[in-house]
Design a protein around this motif. Structure first.
Motif, mmCIF file in Angstrom:
data_model
loop_
_atom_site.group_PDB
_atom_site.id
_atom_site.type_symbol
_atom_site.label_atom_id
_atom_site.label_comp_id
_atom_site.label_asym_id
_atom_site.label_seq_id
_atom_site.Cartn_x
_atom_site.Cartn_y
_atom_site.Cartn_z
ATOM 1 N N GLU A 155 31.614 73.881 28.901
ATOM 2 C CA GLU A 155 32.929 73.276 28.710
ATOM 3 C C GLU A 155 33.307 73.236 27.237
ATOM 4 O OE1 GLU A 155 32.630 70.268 32.569
ATOM 5 O OE2 GLU A 155 33.122 69.464 30.590
ATOM 6 N N ALA A 156 32.333 72.903 26.380
ATOM 7 C CA ALA A 156 32.604 72.853 24.950
ATOM 8 C C ALA A 156 32.951 74.233 24.415
ATOM 9 C CB ALA A 156 31.403 72.273 24.208
ATOM 10 N N ALA A 157 32.260 75.260 24.897
ATOM 11 C CA ALA A 157 32.548 76.628 24.461
ATOM 12 C C ALA A 157 33.945 77.049 24.887
ATOM 13 C CB ALA A 157 31.504 77.583 25.032
ATOM 14 N N ASP A 158 34.311 76.738 26.130
ATOM 15 C CA ASP A 158 35.658 77.075 26.610
ATOM 16 C C ASP A 158 36.722 76.322 25.822
ATOM 17 O OD1 ASP A 158 34.552 78.737 28.508
ATOM 18 O OD2 ASP A 158 34.727 77.290 30.157
ATOM 19 N N LEU A 159 36.454 75.061 25.525
ATOM 20 C CA LEU A 159 37.404 74.259 24.759
ATOM 21 C C LEU A 159 37.573 74.814 23.352
ATOM 22 C CD1 LEU A 159 39.185 71.721 24.632
ATOM 23 C CD2 LEU A 159 37.142 70.418 24.003
ATOM 24 N N ALA A 160 36.471 75.168 22.719
ATOM 25 C CA ALA A 160 36.539 75.745 21.369
ATOM 26 C C ALA A 160 37.302 77.061 21.377
ATOM 27 C CB ALA A 160 35.128 75.947 20.813
ATOM 28 N N CYS A 214 40.980 65.216 24.417
ATOM 29 C CA CYS A 214 40.670 64.050 25.245
ATOM 30 C C CYS A 214 40.320 64.582 26.625
ATOM 31 C CB CYS A 214 41.861 63.096 25.299
ATOM 32 S SG CYS A 214 41.534 61.570 26.215
ATOM 33 N N MET A 215 39.019 64.612 26.940
ATOM 34 C CA MET A 215 38.530 65.305 28.121
ATOM 35 C C MET A 215 38.062 64.332 29.203
ATOM 36 S SD MET A 215 39.121 68.339 27.096
ATOM 37 C CE MET A 215 38.284 69.365 28.309
ATOM 38 N N PHE A 216 37.623 64.937 30.321
ATOM 39 C CA PHE A 216 37.025 64.220 31.454
ATOM 40 C C PHE A 216 37.974 63.164 32.023
ATOM 41 C CE2 PHE A 216 32.411 63.121 32.923
ATOM 42 C CZ PHE A 216 32.729 63.650 34.170
ATOM 43 N N SER A 217 39.294 63.429 31.929
ATOM 44 C CA SER A 217 40.336 62.581 32.518
ATOM 45 C C SER A 217 40.343 61.163 31.971
ATOM 46 C CB SER A 217 40.204 62.552 34.048
ATOM 47 O OG SER A 217 40.287 63.852 34.587
ATOM 48 N N SER A 218 39.814 60.970 30.759
ATOM 49 C CA SER A 218 39.814 59.633 30.166
ATOM 50 C C SER A 218 41.230 59.097 29.977
ATOM 51 C CB SER A 218 39.096 59.660 28.818
ATOM 52 O OG SER A 218 37.756 60.055 28.965
ATOM 53 N N ILE A 219 42.206 59.980 29.821
ATOM 54 C CA ILE A 219 43.599 59.581 29.636
ATOM 55 C C ILE A 219 44.108 58.790 30.839
ATOM 56 C CG2 ILE A 219 44.616 61.660 30.653
ATOM 57 C CD1 ILE A 219 45.840 60.008 27.408
ATOM 58 N N GLY A 220 43.496 58.971 32.005
ATOM 59 C CA GLY A 220 43.927 58.268 33.211
ATOM 60 C C GLY A 220 43.719 56.773 33.150
ATOM 61 N N HIS A 221 42.960 56.290 32.165
ATOM 62 C CA HIS A 221 42.770 54.853 32.028
ATOM 63 C C HIS A 221 43.971 54.168 31.382
ATOM 64 C CE1 HIS A 221 38.666 54.578 33.512
ATOM 65 N NE2 HIS A 221 38.420 55.728 32.901
ATOM 66 N N PRO A 234 46.470 75.445 34.780
ATOM 67 C CA PRO A 234 45.723 75.060 35.983
ATOM 68 C C PRO A 234 44.228 75.302 35.803
ATOM 69 C CG PRO A 234 47.611 76.469 36.514
ATOM 70 C CD PRO A 234 47.422 76.541 35.033
ATOM 71 N N GLY A 235 43.448 74.662 36.653
ATOM 72 C CA GLY A 235 41.997 74.879 36.612
ATOM 73 C C GLY A 235 41.317 73.863 35.719
ATOM 74 N N GLY A 236 40.866 74.322 34.565
ATOM 75 C CA GLY A 236 40.169 73.431 33.648
ATOM 76 C C GLY A 236 38.755 73.149 34.112
ATOM 77 N N PRO A 237 38.017 72.353 33.351
ATOM 78 C CA PRO A 237 36.599 72.138 33.654
ATOM 79 C C PRO A 237 36.338 71.394 34.957
ATOM 80 C CG PRO A 237 37.319 70.723 31.860
ATOM 81 C CD PRO A 237 38.422 71.700 32.103
ATOM 82 N N SER A 238 37.302 70.584 35.418
ATOM 83 C CA SER A 238 37.088 69.786 36.627
ATOM 84 C C SER A 238 38.075 70.109 37.741
ATOM 85 C CB SER A 238 37.181 68.285 36.293
ATOM 86 O OG SER A 238 36.271 67.938 35.274
ATOM 87 N N GLY A 239 38.875 71.160 37.548
ATOM 88 C CA GLY A 239 39.849 71.533 38.560
ATOM 89 C C GLY A 239 41.151 70.763 38.479
ATOM 90 N N ARG A 240 41.274 69.877 37.486
ATOM 91 C CA ARG A 240 42.484 69.073 37.365
ATOM 92 C C ARG A 240 43.457 69.629 36.339
ATOM 93 N NH1 ARG A 240 38.333 65.103 38.480
ATOM 94 N NH2 ARG A 240 37.816 64.804 36.279
ATOM 95 N N GLY A 241 43.105 70.765 35.715
ATOM 96 C CA GLY A 241 43.984 71.401 34.754
ATOM 97 C C GLY A 241 43.821 70.839 33.354
ATOM 98 N N LEU A 242 44.603 71.391 32.423
ATOM 99 C CA LEU A 242 44.624 70.949 31.030
ATOM 100 C C LEU A 242 46.046 70.996 30.523
ATOM 101 C CD1 LEU A 242 41.612 72.940 29.498
ATOM 102 C CD2 LEU A 242 41.673 70.476 29.909
ATOM 103 N N PHE A 243 46.445 69.989 29.754
ATOM 104 C CA PHE A 243 47.685 70.033 28.995
ATOM 105 C C PHE A 243 47.338 70.436 27.578
ATOM 106 C CE2 PHE A 243 49.029 67.173 32.417
ATOM 107 C CZ PHE A 243 50.295 67.698 32.713
ATOM 108 N N VAL A 244 48.088 71.407 27.056
ATOM 109 C CA VAL A 244 47.876 71.897 25.694
ATOM 110 C C VAL A 244 49.179 71.746 24.940
ATOM 111 C CG1 VAL A 244 47.190 73.856 24.278
ATOM 112 C CG2 VAL A 244 46.181 73.557 26.549
ATOM 113 N N GLY A 245 49.164 70.939 23.893
ATOM 114 C CA GLY A 245 50.385 70.679 23.122
ATOM 115 C C GLY A 245 50.243 71.092 21.675
#
Length: 247
Positions: free
Chosen positions: A34-39, A114-121, A233-244
């Motif tokens: 995941e870190a490699a894909d993010l980088a 901000c990964m692993f859906s922590s933003i959902g808190h 779509p997709g992302g490390p957990s299947g929930r996608g990624l927002f890139v701004g």
């Protein structure tokens, strides 16, 4: 058997923080991949990116791999126990204690993640806006913000049950979770049984409320923060990624 109930206001604490990595790695979470894909994603959007801040970095497993890809990597974490674990794991890396809604570090980075859906808190649009504004304020001009969201209302599965048994570091850990719909959010109740030879069995329990923001709420928060966002779509957990991107 001993029982510990963990429902902290500021994240994972105590014994649960200590078994967190063992459980998720045992379930197959590939922090290095995941870190490699993010980088790679950051490098594609910001060629020559040199610095990264990982918000809600948890115990710092992503940080330990990202450090090899950027000149300066730092973390931000609210839970004191997770923060301690991240600092122990990454002795040469600065990990700040802070709340994603209002932190101010006095510096900027090529990328803020901000990964692993922590933003959902975040509990509502105002808190979501505040978090994205803080992310943007710490992003260099031309830099990028990457956020892994929680499920959207239409992709969440009420009643979902997750289960795993992990053997690691001499412990056998059983984790069972149940997710249900609660006033526009996900309520996740999680129970652990941690067995260790000579120590017996410990029962740990936690409960989290994670907001089911629609995709439009994230896009509005990015827009209000001055970030041009796209959803992948997709992302490390299947929930996608927002890139701004910050202009």
């Amino acid at each position: 058997m001993t029982t510990t109930d963990a429902r902290p206001a500021d994240g994972y604490t105590g014994a649960i923080a200590r078994v967190y990595d063992l459980v998720h790695q045992g379930k197959g979470k590939d922090y290095a991949g995941e870190a490699a894909d993010l980088a790679d994603l950051v490098a594609a959007r910001v060629p020559g990116a040199r610095s990264l801040l990982d918000v809600a970095c948890g115990t710092g497993l992503h940080l330990s791999h990202l450090a090899a890809r950027f000149e300066r990597v730092e973390g931000l974490e609210l839970s004191p126990d997770m923060l301690a674990a991240a600092r122990h794991r990454n002795p040469g890396t600065t990990v700040h204690r802070g709340d994603m809604r209002d932190f101010a570090l006095g510096t900027t980075y090529s990328a803020v993640t901000c990964m692993f859906s922590s933003i959902g808190h975040m509990t509502d649009q105002a808190e979501l806006d505040a978090a994205l504004a803080a992310f943007a304020a710490h992003t260099e001009s031309g830099g990028v913000v990457v956020v892994e969201p929680w499920w959207f209302p239409e992709t969440f599965t009420p009643g979902y049950v997750g289960a795993a048994v992990v053997e690691a570091e001499g412990k056998t850990i059983s984790r069972v979770s149940h997710s249900r719909l609660e006033d526009g959010a996900t309520r996740i109740d999680v129970h652990y049984l941690v067995a260790e030879p000579g120590e017996g069995v410990e029962h740990l329990a936690e409960s989290h409320r994670i907001t089911l923001f629609p995709r439009s709420a994230y896009e509005l928060a990015f827009e209000r923060a001055g970030l041009a966002a796209e959803f992948l779509p997709g992302g490390p957990s299947g929930r996608g990624l927002f890139v701004g991107l910050r202009p």
